[in-house]
Design a protein around this motif. Sequence first.
Motif, mmCIF file in Angstrom:
data_model
loop_
_atom_site.group_PDB
_atom_site.id
_atom_site.type_symbol
_atom_site.label_atom_id
_atom_site.label_comp_id
_atom_site.label_asym_id
_atom_site.label_seq_id
_atom_site.Cartn_x
_atom_site.Cartn_y
_atom_site.Cartn_z
ATOM 1 N N LEU A 195 0.808 -1.154 0.232
ATOM 2 C CA LEU A 195 0.115 -0.018 0.149
ATOM 3 C C LEU A 195 0.799 1.347 -0.188
ATOM 4 O O LEU A 195 0.627 2.303 -0.680
ATOM 5 C CB LEU A 195 -0.674 -0.139 1.308
ATOM 6 C CG LEU A 195 -1.960 1.086 1.283
ATOM 7 C CD1 LEU A 195 -3.479 0.299 1.003
ATOM 8 C CD2 LEU A 195 -1.842 1.714 2.670
ATOM 9 N N PHE A 196 1.881 1.320 0.916
ATOM 10 C CA PHE A 196 2.682 2.515 0.870
ATOM 11 C C PHE A 196 3.537 2.778 -0.214
ATOM 12 O O PHE A 196 3.696 3.590 -0.764
ATOM 13 C CB PHE A 196 3.629 2.568 2.285
ATOM 14 C CG PHE A 196 2.429 3.100 3.531
ATOM 15 C CD1 PHE A 196 2.347 4.598 3.596
ATOM 16 C CD2 PHE A 196 2.067 2.020 4.465
ATOM 17 C CE1 PHE A 196 1.593 5.100 4.423
ATOM 18 C CE2 PHE A 196 1.270 2.933 5.242
ATOM 19 C CZ PHE A 196 1.001 4.130 5.511
ATOM 20 N N SER A 197 4.041 1.337 -0.656
ATOM 21 C CA SER A 197 5.058 1.373 -1.976
ATOM 22 C C SER A 197 4.285 2.225 -3.237
ATOM 23 O O SER A 197 4.773 2.538 -3.882
ATOM 24 C CB SER A 197 5.190 -0.091 -2.439
ATOM 25 O OG SER A 197 5.856 -0.527 -1.288
ATOM 26 N N THR A 198 2.856 1.783 -3.180
ATOM 27 C CA THR A 198 1.941 2.389 -4.313
ATOM 28 C C THR A 198 2.068 3.944 -4.005
ATOM 29 O O THR A 198 2.084 4.669 -5.140
ATOM 30 C CB THR A 198 0.633 1.873 -4.163
ATOM 31 O OG1 THR A 198 0.832 0.317 -4.269
ATOM 32 C CG2 THR A 198 -0.091 2.046 -5.557
ATOM 33 N N LEU A 199 1.814 4.196 -2.804
ATOM 34 C CA LEU A 199 1.607 5.820 -2.619
ATOM 35 C C LEU A 199 3.098 6.260 -2.866
ATOM 36 O O LEU A 199 3.112 7.335 -3.464
ATOM 37 C CB LEU A 199 1.226 5.830 -1.150
ATOM 38 C CG LEU A 199 0.010 5.710 -0.695
ATOM 39 C CD1 LEU A 199 -0.083 5.687 0.767
ATOM 40 C CD2 LEU A 199 -1.062 6.644 -1.299
ATOM 41 N N PHE A 200 4.138 5.659 -2.461
ATOM 42 C CA PHE A 200 5.266 6.386 -2.736
ATOM 43 C C PHE A 200 5.441 6.505 -4.532
ATOM 44 O O PHE A 200 5.819 7.374 -4.771
ATOM 45 C CB PHE A 200 6.492 5.473 -2.161
ATOM 46 C CG PHE A 200 6.681 5.949 -0.803
ATOM 47 C CD1 PHE A 200 7.637 7.006 -0.449
ATOM 48 C CD2 PHE A 200 6.459 5.149 0.278
ATOM 49 C CE1 PHE A 200 7.772 7.473 0.803
ATOM 50 C CE2 PHE A 200 6.757 5.503 1.520
ATOM 51 C CZ PHE A 200 7.305 6.851 1.802
ATOM 52 N N ALA A 201 5.438 5.486 -5.153
ATOM 53 C CA ALA A 201 5.579 5.367 -6.338
ATOM 54 C C ALA A 201 4.801 6.298 -7.163
ATOM 55 O O ALA A 201 5.260 7.113 -7.872
ATOM 56 C CB ALA A 201 5.189 4.028 -7.087
ATOM 57 N N SER A 202 3.541 6.245 -6.629
ATOM 58 C CA SER A 202 2.458 7.575 -7.322
ATOM 59 C C SER A 202 3.283 8.928 -7.046
ATOM 60 O O SER A 202 3.226 9.781 -8.087
ATOM 61 C CB SER A 202 1.387 7.557 -6.833
ATOM 62 O OG SER A 202 0.718 6.256 -6.834
ATOM 63 N N TYR A 203 3.759 9.093 -5.725
ATOM 64 C CA TYR A 203 4.406 10.616 -5.638
ATOM 65 C C TYR A 203 5.596 10.638 -6.439
ATOM 66 O O TYR A 203 5.802 12.005 -6.788
ATOM 67 C CB TYR A 203 4.683 10.266 -3.862
ATOM 68 C CG TYR A 203 5.715 11.738 -3.876
ATOM 69 C CD1 TYR A 203 4.747 12.881 -3.534
ATOM 70 C CD2 TYR A 203 7.035 11.413 -3.294
ATOM 71 C CE1 TYR A 203 5.408 13.850 -2.760
ATOM 72 C CE2 TYR A 203 7.534 12.950 -3.130
ATOM 73 C CZ TYR A 203 6.824 14.127 -2.868
ATOM 74 O OH TYR A 203 7.600 15.033 -2.615
ATOM 75 N N PHE A 204 6.212 9.741 -6.560
ATOM 76 C CA PHE A 204 7.458 9.982 -7.477
ATOM 77 C C PHE A 204 7.071 10.207 -9.073
ATOM 78 O O PHE A 204 8.011 11.012 -9.552
ATOM 79 C CB PHE A 204 8.349 8.453 -7.420
ATOM 80 C CG PHE A 204 9.021 8.247 -6.121
ATOM 81 C CD1 PHE A 204 9.245 9.422 -5.267
ATOM 82 C CD2 PHE A 204 9.260 7.123 -5.594
ATOM 83 C CE1 PHE A 204 9.773 9.283 -4.060
ATOM 84 C CE2 PHE A 204 9.810 6.898 -4.530
ATOM 85 C CZ PHE A 204 10.059 7.783 -3.584
ATOM 86 N N VAL A 205 6.254 9.675 -9.217
ATOM 87 C CA VAL A 205 5.473 10.048 -10.603
ATOM 88 C C VAL A 205 5.170 11.603 -10.659
ATOM 89 O O VAL A 205 5.318 12.086 -11.783
ATOM 90 C CB VAL A 205 4.327 8.999 -11.116
ATOM 91 C CG1 VAL A 205 3.730 9.731 -12.344
ATOM 92 C CG2 VAL A 205 4.645 7.659 -11.063
ATOM 93 N N LEU A 206 4.302 12.076 -9.752
ATOM 94 C CA LEU A 206 3.742 13.423 -9.650
ATOM 95 C C LEU A 206 4.680 14.556 -9.182
ATOM 96 O O LEU A 206 4.156 15.681 -9.039
ATOM 97 C CB LEU A 206 2.253 13.204 -9.183
ATOM 98 C CG LEU A 206 1.652 12.152 -9.669
ATOM 99 C CD1 LEU A 206 0.117 12.130 -8.855
ATOM 100 C CD2 LEU A 206 1.425 12.578 -11.121
ATOM 101 N N GLU A 207 5.746 13.982 -8.351
ATOM 102 C CA GLU A 207 6.326 15.263 -7.594
ATOM 103 C C GLU A 207 6.820 16.492 -8.069
ATOM 104 O O GLU A 207 6.883 17.507 -7.815
ATOM 105 C CB GLU A 207 7.389 14.574 -6.919
ATOM 106 C CG GLU A 207 8.657 14.169 -7.552
ATOM 107 C CD GLU A 207 9.735 13.382 -6.673
ATOM 108 O OE1 GLU A 207 9.873 13.964 -5.475
ATOM 109 O OE2 GLU A 207 10.561 12.414 -6.970
ATOM 110 N N HIS A 208 6.978 16.237 -9.607
ATOM 111 C CA HIS A 208 7.413 17.336 -10.214
ATOM 112 C C HIS A 208 6.266 18.289 -11.005
ATOM 113 O O HIS A 208 6.531 19.235 -11.548
ATOM 114 C CB HIS A 208 8.570 17.195 -11.098
ATOM 115 C CG HIS A 208 9.689 16.678 -10.573
ATOM 116 N ND1 HIS A 208 10.746 17.432 -9.651
ATOM 117 C CD2 HIS A 208 10.337 15.326 -10.574
ATOM 118 C CE1 HIS A 208 11.564 16.722 -9.064
ATOM 119 N NE2 HIS A 208 11.660 15.420 -9.706
#
Lengths: 648, 199
Positions: free
Chosen positions: B33-46
């Motif tokens: 669950l948290f890996s998915t949240l992190f992965a999405s964050y890395f996709v959207l962080e910029h």
Amino acid sequence: MSLDEFFVTGDPLILASQIAIGLTMVGLIALITYLKRWKWLWNEWFTTVDHKKIGIMYILAGVLMFFRGGVDGLLMKAQTSRPGLDLLDAQHYDEIFTTHGVIMILFMAMPLLIGIMNVVIPLQIGARDVAFPKLNAFSFWIFFAGAMLFNLSFVIGGSPDAGWTSYFPLAGKEFTPGVGNNYYAISLQIAGIGTLATGINFVVTIIKMRAPGMSWMKLPIFVWTTFITSIIIVAAFPILTIALLYMTLDRLFGTHFFTVAAGGDPMLWLNLFWLWGHPEVYIVVLPAFGMFSEVIATFARKNLYGYKSMVYAVAGIAFLSMLVWVHHFYTMGNSAAVNSIFSLTTMMIAIPTGVKIFNWLFTLRKGRIEFSTSMLWALAFIPCFTIGGVTGVMLAMAAADYQYHNTMFLVAHFHYVLIPGVVFAVFAGLYYWWPKMFGFKLNEKIGKWHFWLFVIGFNMTFMPMFFVGLDGMSRRMYTYAESTGWGAWLGFSAVGSLVMAAGFAALCYNIYWSFRYASRNVGNDPWNARSLEWATASPAPHYNFAVVPEVENLDDFWYKKKKGTLGLKKSDLKPVHMPSNSWTPIVLAGAFGLVGFFLVFEWIPLAIIAAVGIVVGLVANTFDYDDGYHIPVDELEEEEREWRGDLQ
Amino acid sequence: MTSHTTTPLEYKTEQSQMNILGFWVFLGAEIVLFSTLFASYFVLEHNTAGGPAGQDIFILKDVLIETFILLTSSFTSGLAIHSMRNHDKKGVLIWMIITLLLGAGFLYMEINEFIHYVHEGATIQTSGFTAAFFTLLGTHGAHVTFGIIWISLLLVQLVRRGITEKTSSKLFISSLYWHFLDVVWIFIFTFVYLKGMVM
């Protein structure tokens, strides 16, 4: 919001269903009240924690949903049976293919498989129940709450209509206003909690509750497939949880996860959806493989050929299933390198699957095959599924997929995988384990009608779709011109769907007939089978085994049956510990359903008030120190004598 | 575990063993669950869409204090479990209450931090970046909130029933949960805050 917007109005089909649903509800409530069955229902079913009863409720829900999803399918087939028909308009057609997909995968295939797993797995490993019986009841009720919420969309508020994959930006507020897609996001979220809990429950059950002596390589193959499926559930469902959370936030609270306008990324939805969605294919198909293996071994009177390679194949498929998700969107602008890698991993899945097909064939070789109804399903599965598999390899080639993608060819492919792979398996499993659930067999003659009608109808329905697909018919087209020349193919396909529906009707009739007339005298082992669930009475007593069996071999029951060492010594009986019934699962799931309903309509204050119900349920649950009860020895003795005749 | 020849109290019954294993499997799901949240964050962080970026709004000092508080609470929850194994009920209560207070302090600071961001013009609706940021942090914060309520209820049971096979396994499980939240926070601290301020 006026009442007119709240209830879906203006369509005679929906009006008829509203009336039918209303009358059925009133009729059911009246009937139960008249028969004075409320207390019985509450005590025996609604609050039960017995894995067998929970399994039966799952199966019942799955069959109901099969009916709903099947009617959706028939309507689609009717609409496309002739060119230029306007039985359904485009909007209604969109809603129907969306709900058909969601219901068939998540609310039909999943509960039917989980239902059979629930009934069979503890019996096959010689356990008294699953590891967490109360959690198991909660899993069922929350799945049920999610399924009912999803079905409610049809008459209240409007159905989701963005496809079962609900791709953004189409599924966003801008292009799909209204509550339909809120239903999608929230009811799948609620049902998903139950599936995740089931996955955890079965992982622990299989690790910790195997009978003494049952080492990993002595596990029945269905237990193996269930174990690996449960691991995939634990690894994949949290991804869906997050994807649906993002969807809910985007739709209800105006965030920009998937909308390009403020820096969102619609491809994020696709990646997350298929990172869950592809393993989901194997979540539904692996337990089915396990069931076929059991049925084939039993009715070929041989042990399963290549047991170990079967186990490794299942594990290999599970691993690869997490690495292939991009093959669902080859055409969405990935680099050639990315497409090539995913093309390769996808084709690799054919290797372990091929191993399994050969194992089944070698099990049949030189077997003394008995063509019972469940065996027929297993035999029909092999060629039909192979067609699905071979067309899958065709689709796996990225370059060629640019031609096939989003056509009826694809639709035909996955129906050729999922119907033989899941539905045939569920039918085989139902006929096979029915005596263990209810103490009588389903009628074999009606069963054969069911089989032939369904299998012939299935091939008639989906084979033509390969050809119209190769001829360029894209999926989700609600109508087409006569000049395309597809009319004859699709008309034939529509007739096939009616034949298939007649097969389903034969199953329903079979259940009715067998409940009334079938012999109750089938014994504990009606098929001369191999695995442990047949070592106890049919139907299995609520405590499963009076004495937990000791296991020495793979197919231990078979060997002990041949040696004649299956008896029960009176001196071995000890009081059996059982969990108590509980009201928290159904009440808690009801609270989740209510919160979900309010969220669908974006009535946030009401949702918060209803959420108090969830909190109360959780608090009540943590303060619950009920340790269950013990069944005394003389009660065990009496029940065991009833089917064994006498004890040693 | 050579120094302990006997099974710890929380592992005594078969059901406790299964509960603990089940919770480990659940933590596996939480990792996904948290890996998915992190992965999405890395996709959207910029994808800040003209709104504020991480280095515009993050305040290192506050985040460091939050980190310190949460890491300490993980340590004190460990001490509570240590007391539990010594059958020291009072010790469990004291250390767990300190843990909960630290958890509440962390939440207080995090809520203030969020209010600060909103004042800076970064709401959850501002951009892809803020949506992913607030959802990741919010999910962690919601877990902490849930943990505080859950452990409080367990302490009530502990007062009523004492340290038994059942209460001890429940407490042990809640401490696993608490440590897990700490591990997740270390990833948030490193890959959201530090990375966000440097890059």
